[in-house]
Design a protein around this motif. Structure first.
Motif, short mmCIF file in Angstrom:
data_model
loop_
_atom_site.label_atom_id
_atom_site.label_comp_id
_atom_site.label_asym_id
_atom_site.label_seq_id
_atom_site.Cartn_x
_atom_site.Cartn_y
_atom_site.Cartn_z
N VAL A 98 0.36 -1.27 0.25
CA VAL A 98 -0.04 0.32 -0.05
C VAL A 98 0.39 1.42 -0.16
O VAL A 98 2.10 1.42 1.04
N ASN A 99 1.04 1.80 -0.65
CA ASN A 99 1.24 3.55 -1.12
C ASN A 99 0.39 4.43 -0.70
O ASN A 99 -0.46 4.81 -0.97
N ASN A 100 0.61 5.09 1.61
CA ASN A 100 -0.74 5.51 1.61
C ASN A 100 -0.22 6.86 0.63
O ASN A 100 -1.49 7.91 0.48
N THR A 101 0.77 7.69 0.05
CA THR A 101 0.38 8.97 -0.38
C THR A 101 -0.72 9.04 -1.82
O THR A 101 -1.85 9.40 -1.94
N ASN A 102 -0.63 7.76 -2.14
CA ASN A 102 -1.32 7.65 -3.71
C ASN A 102 -2.74 7.88 -3.27
O ASN A 102 -3.94 7.97 -3.42
N LEU A 103 -2.90 6.88 -1.94
CA LEU A 103 -4.35 6.03 -1.28
C LEU A 103 -5.43 7.50 -1.33
O LEU A 103 -6.51 6.80 -0.76
N ASN A 104 -4.48 8.71 -1.06
CA ASN A 104 -5.42 9.80 -0.21
C ASN A 104 -5.69 10.15 -1.42
O ASN A 104 -6.53 11.37 -1.41
N ASN A 105 -5.65 9.75 -2.61
CA ASN A 105 -5.87 10.73 -3.19
C ASN A 105 -6.77 9.62 -4.75
O ASN A 105 -6.79 8.42 -4.91
N VAL A 106 -8.50 10.18 -4.29
CA VAL A 106 -9.06 9.45 -5.58
C VAL A 106 -9.27 9.81 -6.50
O VAL A 106 -9.50 10.95 -6.87
N GLY A 107 -8.80 8.64 -7.74
CA GLY A 107 -8.98 9.36 -9.17
C GLY A 107 -10.12 9.11 -9.69
O GLY A 107 -11.25 8.97 -9.05
N PHE A 108 -10.73 10.97 -10.26
CA PHE A 108 -12.20 10.56 -11.08
C PHE A 108 -12.12 10.73 -12.20
O PHE A 108 -11.63 11.76 -12.82
N VAL A 109 -13.10 9.81 -12.70
CA VAL A 109 -13.34 9.68 -13.93
C VAL A 109 -14.57 10.47 -14.14
O VAL A 109 -15.67 9.72 -13.88
N SER A 110 -14.72 11.46 -14.73
CA SER A 110 -16.59 12.05 -15.75
C SER A 110 -16.34 11.82 -16.97
O SER A 110 -15.99 11.08 -17.51
N VAL A 111 -17.61 12.41 -17.01
CA VAL A 111 -18.04 11.77 -18.41
C VAL A 111 -17.41 12.64 -19.25
O VAL A 111 -16.82 12.14 -20.81
N SER A 112 -16.88 13.53 -19.03
CA SER A 112 -16.25 14.69 -19.97
C SER A 112 -14.55 13.68 -19.98
O SER A 112 -13.73 13.92 -20.67
N ASP A 113 -13.96 13.46 -18.79
CA ASP A 113 -13.10 12.30 -18.91
C ASP A 113 -13.18 11.41 -19.75
O ASP A 113 -11.87 11.07 -20.60
N MET A 114 -14.06 10.39 -19.39
CA MET A 114 -14.25 9.17 -20.56
C MET A 114 -14.23 9.22 -21.91
O MET A 114 -13.77 9.04 -23.00
N LEU A 115 -15.17 10.66 -22.17
CA LEU A 115 -14.72 10.52 -23.91
C LEU A 115 -13.92 11.40 -24.13
O LEU A 115 -12.93 10.52 -25.25
N SER A 116 -12.77 11.79 -23.38
CA SER A 116 -11.38 12.46 -24.42
C SER A 116 -10.46 11.30 -24.33
O SER A 116 -10.42 11.15 -24.99
N LEU A 117 -10.81 10.19 -22.53
CA LEU A 117 -10.03 9.22 -22.82
C LEU A 117 -10.25 7.92 -24.30
O LEU A 117 -9.71 7.46 -24.65
N LEU A 118 -11.73 8.56 -24.83
CA LEU A 118 -12.25 7.12 -26.09
C LEU A 118 -11.34 8.32 -27.81
O LEU A 118 -10.87 7.45 -27.97
N GLN A 119 -11.10 8.62 -27.11
CA GLN A 119 -11.02 10.11 -28.60
C GLN A 119 -9.37 9.85 -28.70
O GLN A 119 -9.31 9.69 -29.80
N HIS A 120 -8.55 9.92 -27.19
CA HIS A 120 -7.18 9.66 -27.63
C HIS A 120 -7.01 8.05 -27.56
O HIS A 120 -6.05 7.91 -28.97
N ILE A 121 -7.67 7.76 -26.99
CA ILE A 121 -6.94 6.34 -27.70
C ILE A 121 -7.87 5.74 -28.92
O ILE A 121 -6.81 4.55 -29.82
N GLY A 122 -9.08 5.98 -29.44
CA GLY A 122 -9.99 5.38 -29.62
C GLY A 122 -10.78 3.91 -30.07
O GLY A 122 -10.69 3.17 -29.10
N THR A 123 -12.69 4.18 -29.94
CA THR A 123 -12.75 3.66 -29.70
C THR A 123 -12.77 2.04 -29.78
O THR A 123 -12.86 1.21 -28.78
N GLU A 124 -12.04 1.94 -30.76
CA GLU A 124 -11.59 0.22 -31.31
C GLU A 124 -10.92 -0.14 -30.67
O GLU A 124 -11.34 -1.15 -30.18
N ALA A 125 -10.14 0.87 -30.55
CA ALA A 125 -8.68 0.26 -29.82
C ALA A 125 -9.13 -0.27 -28.21
O ALA A 125 -8.87 -1.22 -27.69
#
Length: 358
Positions: A4-31
């Motif tokens: 366990v990395n305590n520093t990392n655990l204190n930060n909760v990653g958040f993926v919003s709708v906009s983040d998910m759309l950006s991720l798909l645009q970056h990677i490509g939906t097929e990939a």
């Protein structure tokens, strides 16, 4: 040993709708779909390591709200998801969802993510993954019955994973068909609009049923389906909601995700417990055969299972960790003395937090 990395655990990653759309645009939906199938297969191969139970479901007259938890003893996930077919009449979506991935050793959440888009992707990826083992070899034509929010995702996944290039589509709402056709206009697919369920299945080697009404419907009857076809039945996914005629099920070899849940929610809820089905992890692992002869009629009675959400969240978490920066939520307290929670309420502590936050 899981550390366990305590520093990392204190930060909760958040993926919003906009983040998910950006991720798909970056990677490509097929990939993205290809990568998601890899994660799904990895986790299906580890089937015994997971906690498994039918999902918790709170049913009402208009729909259902569900919680879908699981864990592999290293990470834990759950998804909140609803299913309200009447929502479209008032301008709301039938299905919305969000999910959490957490660290088992500490109990700390690692990521909170939108899952309305991600559920559509994971359902499509799961359908296509199952079809790899169940559909006729070199299948090129698919029938899509129901052109709602899932349809384009399903069609694209079957194109990417199986090489489908012709899609026959049907919906009782013609505007839904036109929406599907327009959305897939530049995907290298031959899209054929049909006028009935009987017409749409003609010549199709794969048939996907994905309708929304919460009722025992008969979308496909036995006389409509020839031997040698694979049926991807994903619309029957709660008690009292079915799509396939019982006689069609009785003709086929039926494959499921987690049998205790599918007995409650899938098309096989129409049949008694003596009807034999095969859980797909056995096929993926090589313990049982999927499609074994050309004339075999196969059905994937898919209802969606928590391990698939776990795979999807694990995949997205690994992807955002590769990014130099991603959104963080102050979801957890992080006081200097873990035992002094009340101390956060004191004016001096609050002032310190405000200065630091500034």
């Amino acid at each position: 040993m899981h550390t366990v990395n305590n520093t990392n655990l204190n930060n909760v990653g958040f993926v919003s709708v906009s983040d998910m759309l950006s991720l798909l645009q970056h990677i490509g939906t097929e990939a993205f779909l290809l990568g998601l199938v890899e994660y799904l297969e990895q986790d299906y191969l580890r089937w015994e390591l997971f906690d498994k139970s039918p999902r918790f479901a709170s049913h009402s007259t208009d729909g259902v709200i569900e919680l879908m938890p699981t864990s592999d003893q290293q990470q834990f996930s759950f998804k909140y998801v609803n299913g309200h077919p009447k929502n479209t009449r008032i301008g709301l979506q039938t299905v919305t969802a969000f999910g959490v991935l957490a660290d088992v050793q500490s109990g700390y959440p690692l990521m909170l993510s939108e899952m309305t888009i991600l559920t559509a992707l994971r359902t499509a990826a799961t359908s296509a993954m199952m079809a790899k083992y169940l559909a006729p070899k070199e299948a090129k034509t698919m029938a899509m019955i129901g052109c709602g929010a899932q349809s384009e995702f399903q069609i694209l996944a079957f194109k990417v994973i199986l090489g489908i290039n012709q899609v026959r589509i049907y919906d009782i709402d013609r505007t839904a068909m036109l929406k599907c056709q327009q959305n897939l206009a530049n995907q290298g697919l031959d899209i054929i609009l049909c006028d009935s369920a009987h017409e749409v299945v003609k010549g199709a080697e794969i048939i996907t049923t994905c309708t929304a009404d919460k009722r025992n419907a008969t979308i496909l009857t036995s006389d409509m389906v020839q031997d040698g076809v694979h049926i991807n039945a994903i619309g029957g996914d709660c008690p009292g909601k079915t799509e396939l005629e019982a006689a069609l099920l009785l003709r086929a070899d039926v494959f499921v995700e987690y049998e205790p849940q599918t007995r409650i929610e899938g098309d096989i809820q129409q049949l008694d417990s003596s009807f034999v089905v095969t859980e797909m992890y056995k096929v993926i692992r090589g313990d049982r055969k999927g499609r074994s002869f050309a004339a075999q009629l196969t059905i994937f009675d898919g209802v969606g299972f928590a391990i698939e959400d776990f795979s999807a969240l694990r995949y997205v978490h690994d992807l955002i960790k590769q990014q130099s920066s991603h959104q963080q939520l102050e979801l957890l307290t992080n006081q200097a003395n873990p035992r002094d929670l009340f101390g956060l309420l004191t004016p001096a502590t609050q002032a310190t937090r405000l200065v630091v936050g500034a």
